[in-house]
Scaffold this motif. Structure first.
Motif, PDB file in Angstrom:
ATOM      1  N   THR A 118      -1.392  -3.437  -5.156  1.00  0.00           N
ATOM      2  CA  THR A 118      -0.893  -2.080  -4.898  1.00  0.00           C
ATOM      3  C   THR A 118      -1.277  -1.695  -3.468  1.00  0.00           C
ATOM      4  O   THR A 118      -2.006  -2.437  -2.795  1.00  0.00           O
ATOM      5  CB  THR A 118      -1.537  -1.078  -5.866  1.00  0.00           C
ATOM      6  OG1 THR A 118      -2.941  -1.094  -5.606  1.00  0.00           O
ATOM      7  CG2 THR A 118      -1.300  -1.464  -7.308  1.00  0.00           C
ATOM      8  N   ALA A 119      -0.820  -0.518  -3.041  1.00  0.00           N
ATOM      9  CA  ALA A 119      -1.090  -0.074  -1.673  1.00  0.00           C
ATOM     10  C   ALA A 119      -2.599  -0.002  -1.393  1.00  0.00           C
ATOM     11  O   ALA A 119      -3.052  -0.273  -0.279  1.00  0.00           O
ATOM     12  CB  ALA A 119      -0.458   1.291  -1.447  1.00  0.00           C
ATOM     13  N   ASP A 120      -3.388   0.326  -2.437  1.00  0.00           N
ATOM     14  CA  ASP A 120      -4.835   0.427  -2.188  1.00  0.00           C
ATOM     15  C   ASP A 120      -5.544  -0.929  -2.324  1.00  0.00           C
ATOM     16  O   ASP A 120      -6.766  -1.003  -2.299  1.00  0.00           O
ATOM     17  CB  ASP A 120      -5.455   1.482  -3.125  1.00  0.00           C
ATOM     18  CG  ASP A 120      -5.433   1.041  -4.591  1.00  0.00           C
ATOM     19  OD1 ASP A 120      -5.051  -0.122  -4.856  1.00  0.00           O
ATOM     20  OD2 ASP A 120      -5.792   1.863  -5.459  1.00  0.00           O
ATOM     21  N   GLY A 121      -4.783  -1.985  -2.485  1.00  0.00           N
ATOM     22  CA  GLY A 121      -5.375  -3.325  -2.473  1.00  0.00           C
ATOM     23  C   GLY A 121      -5.809  -3.831  -3.832  1.00  0.00           C
ATOM     24  O   GLY A 121      -6.291  -4.963  -3.953  1.00  0.00           O
ATOM     25  N   SER A 122      -5.655  -3.036  -4.894  1.00  0.00           N
ATOM     26  CA  SER A 122      -6.030  -3.560  -6.215  1.00  0.00           C
ATOM     27  C   SER A 122      -4.810  -4.232  -6.860  1.00  0.00           C
ATOM     28  O   SER A 122      -3.670  -3.885  -6.551  1.00  0.00           O
ATOM     29  CB  SER A 122      -6.589  -2.443  -7.104  1.00  0.00           C
ATOM     30  OG  SER A 122      -5.697  -1.362  -7.100  1.00  0.00           O
ATOM     31  N   LYS A 125       4.425   3.037 -13.914  1.00  0.00           N
ATOM     32  CA  LYS A 125       4.611   2.439 -12.587  1.00  0.00           C
ATOM     33  C   LYS A 125       3.740   3.159 -11.555  1.00  0.00           C
ATOM     34  O   LYS A 125       3.122   2.520 -10.695  1.00  0.00           O
ATOM     35  CB  LYS A 125       6.085   2.518 -12.187  1.00  0.00           C
ATOM     36  CG  LYS A 125       6.364   1.753 -10.929  1.00  0.00           C
ATOM     37  CD  LYS A 125       7.773   1.259 -10.860  1.00  0.00           C
ATOM     38  CE  LYS A 125       7.924   0.384  -9.622  1.00  0.00           C
ATOM     39  NZ  LYS A 125       9.290   0.262  -9.212  1.00  0.00           N
ATOM     40  N   ALA A 126       3.704   4.494 -11.654  1.00  0.00           N
ATOM     41  CA  ALA A 126       2.895   5.252 -10.707  1.00  0.00           C
ATOM     42  C   ALA A 126       1.409   4.935 -10.867  1.00  0.00           C
ATOM     43  O   ALA A 126       0.607   5.222  -9.978  1.00  0.00           O
ATOM     44  CB  ALA A 126       3.138   6.744 -10.898  1.00  0.00           C
ATOM     45  N   ASN A 127       1.058   4.353 -11.997  1.00  0.00           N
ATOM     46  CA  ASN A 127      -0.340   3.991 -12.240  1.00  0.00           C
ATOM     47  C   ASN A 127      -0.543   2.475 -12.208  1.00  0.00           C
ATOM     48  O   ASN A 127      -1.388   1.926 -12.922  1.00  0.00           O
ATOM     49  CB  ASN A 127      -0.821   4.600 -13.551  1.00  0.00           C
ATOM     50  CG  ASN A 127      -1.037   6.093 -13.409  1.00  0.00           C
ATOM     51  OD1 ASN A 127      -2.094   6.525 -12.966  1.00  0.00           O
ATOM     52  ND2 ASN A 127      -0.015   6.870 -13.728  1.00  0.00           N
ATOM     53  N   ASN A 128       0.275   1.818 -11.403  1.00  0.00           N
ATOM     54  CA  ASN A 128       0.085   0.404 -11.060  1.00  0.00           C
ATOM     55  C   ASN A 128       0.398  -0.586 -12.176  1.00  0.00           C
ATOM     56  O   ASN A 128      -0.118  -1.703 -12.183  1.00  0.00           O
ATOM     57  CB  ASN A 128      -1.350   0.138 -10.564  1.00  0.00           C
ATOM     58  CG  ASN A 128      -1.716   1.027  -9.399  1.00  0.00           C
ATOM     59  OD1 ASN A 128      -0.814   1.516  -8.709  1.00  0.00           O
ATOM     60  ND2 ASN A 128      -2.993   1.242  -9.190  1.00  0.00           N
ATOM     61  N   VAL A 129       1.241  -0.150 -13.120  1.00  0.00           N
ATOM     62  CA  VAL A 129       1.662  -1.079 -14.174  1.00  0.00           C
ATOM     63  C   VAL A 129       3.104  -1.490 -13.886  1.00  0.00           C
ATOM     64  O   VAL A 129       3.972  -0.640 -13.700  1.00  0.00           O
ATOM     65  CB  VAL A 129       1.624  -0.411 -15.570  1.00  0.00           C
ATOM     66  CG1 VAL A 129       2.203  -1.350 -16.619  1.00  0.00           C
ATOM     67  CG2 VAL A 129       0.205  -0.010 -15.922  1.00  0.00           C
TER      68      VAL A 129
END
Ligand SMILES: Cc1ncc(COP(=O)(O)O)c(C=O)c1O
Length: 429
Positions: free
Chosen positions: A30-34, A380-384
């Protein structure tokens, strides 16, 4: 047997003999690298890290040898795809003679329908299942029309009983028995793309053959997902793609199976090209087409070596790990997902059958049609990453080669919050 805690999920990962396989794949961040919680192997499998080198080595050969790369070097391109056959055959439970890597799925379906859908006035129907993938429907309907029949008379659609999501096995067999004498072809997804239902391909084939029907399967969602024994199960043909659970890359070349009893059926009508010609005389430039034996005789065109190299990288992983171990983890992983979902209580339904014999990695979740899309957007907004199928279905598929039990645990937590948020706006929390 399962527990709804992060510690328990991590314990399962600690005990997982395939946990190291995750490192063989590039997990998107994700954008924050996780890393994403990527439960979308039913759509596009992740990239094996080895794919880059596999492709680069073909690029190197091309740079260094030009056309000579077809016949020289450590991996001559002329039979590059053929060398994948033992792995491919292992994956689908077939003899290497029975499989080929070529084109993409819908092309292969059309090519094999040319040979295996041969309607007569008495026997012209095709039995398909409800929720047949649209591309297959288009191919099948056009083939029916091409032969001068009307799809609305010729298509028999297997449907679930009122109030049920999946097909009952006994209903499938009963329909084949009832429609058998007017049916030319039973053509089903081995594992339905929408509901995630895995069919008993062996018994369906047996029943259809008893009725004198030809049998074909679309294995897009089954290959690399569940163990297959195509030779033994005995369908006439099957087609599939390699970009889902096989992780061969976007639009990777597809696969086809033709049972060995048709290996020398040279009188079957077929569309042809030089790559399906007898390999002994392929480059002697004779005018008359003489098919190669087996599935190879349905090839038309030379295989795309660069994208086949990525499929090879992926098949090497399957060879190494083995379908049995993959399936053992898959049952546990999806079993854990089902358990965690059952803890939520309500707000959605699992469309996929319960029994492990009737599903692979995928669970299809019916969410309310009003706010279902909001639930998906929230995920999706929560990285799934999973996927959405109209009108109200979220498909979530933990892939045993790269998904962890922790992924599944985290997904269930975010899904719970998405449901609680009812009017999910897609805002991350
Ligand atoms: C079940 C099924 N059949 C057919 C297709 C079409 O595949 P292709 O575009 O490779 O022809 C897909 C694509 O996802 C699919 O899931």
């Amino acid at each position: 047997m399962y527990e709804n805690t992060l510690e328990f999920a991590r314990r399962l990962d600690g005990d997982d003999p395939l946990s190291a396989c995750r490192d063989l794949f590039s997990i998107p961040n994700t954008a924050d690298g996780s890393p994403w919680i990527y439960l979308c192997g039913n759509s596009l499998g992740l990239q094996p890290k080895s794919a880059r080198n596999a492709i680069n080595s073909v690029l190197d050969d091309w740079a260094e040898k030009g056309v000579e790369g077809y016949f020289s070097g450590s991996q001559p391109w002329v039979d590059f795809a053929d060398r994948l056959k033992p792995s491919l055959a292992g994956l689908v439970g077939a003899d290497p003679l029975e499989v080929t890597l070529m084109n993409t799925l819908t092309v292969n379906l059309n090519l094999l329908l040319v040979s295996f859908y041969r309607p007569t006035q008495e026997r012209f129907k095709i039995i398909i299942e409800e929720h047949t993938f649209p591309s297959d429907q288009y191919a099948i309907r056009q083939q029916i029309a091409f032969h001068g029949f009307d799809p609305s008379d010729a298509l028999v659609v297997l449907t679930a009983r009122d109030g049920e999501e999946s097909l009952r096995h006994e209903d499938i067999l009963e329909t084949i028995e009832r429609e058998g004498t007017s049916t030319a072809l039973v053509m089903m997804g081995g594992l339905n793309y929408y509901t995630g239902q895995l069919f008993d391909m062996s018994t369906i084939t047996e029943k259809a053959h008893e009725q004198g029907c030809v049998v074909g399967f679309d294995l897009a969602h089954a290959v690399g997902n569940v163990p297959l024994s195509l030779h033994e199960w005995n369908p006439d043909f099957a087609v599939w793609c390699h970009y889902k659970y096989v992780n061969g890359g976007p639009a990777a070349p597809g696969g086809a199976f033709v049972h060995s009893r048709h290996a020398r059926s040279f009188d079957l009508p077929r569309f042809s090209g030089w790559w399906g010609h007898n390999r002994d005389t392929r480059f002697k430039w004779v005018d008359d087409f003489e098919p190669e034996q087996g599935a190879a005789g349905w090839q038309m065109t030379n295989a795309p070596v660069l994208s086949t190299a990525a499929v090879k990288a992926s098949l090497d992983i399957f060879d190494e790990v083995g379908m049995e171990a993959i399936r053992a983890k898959s049952e546990k992983l999806t079993g854990y997902l089902r358990y965690l979902l059952s803890e939520i209580g309500g707000g959605f339904e699992i469309m996929t059958p319960d029994s492990a014999q009737e599903h692979g990695a995928q669970l299809s979740l019916r969410v309310g049609s009003e706010n279902g899309r909001g639930v998906f957007d929230f995920l999706k907004a929560n990285n799934v990453i999973c996927d959405w199928r109209n009108p109200n279905c979220i498909r979530a598929s933990p892939a045993p080669l790269y998904n962890s039990f922790e992924d599944v645990y985290r997904f269930a937590g975010i899904f719970t919050r998405a449901l609680q948020k009812k009017q999910g706006s897609g805002t991350a929390v």
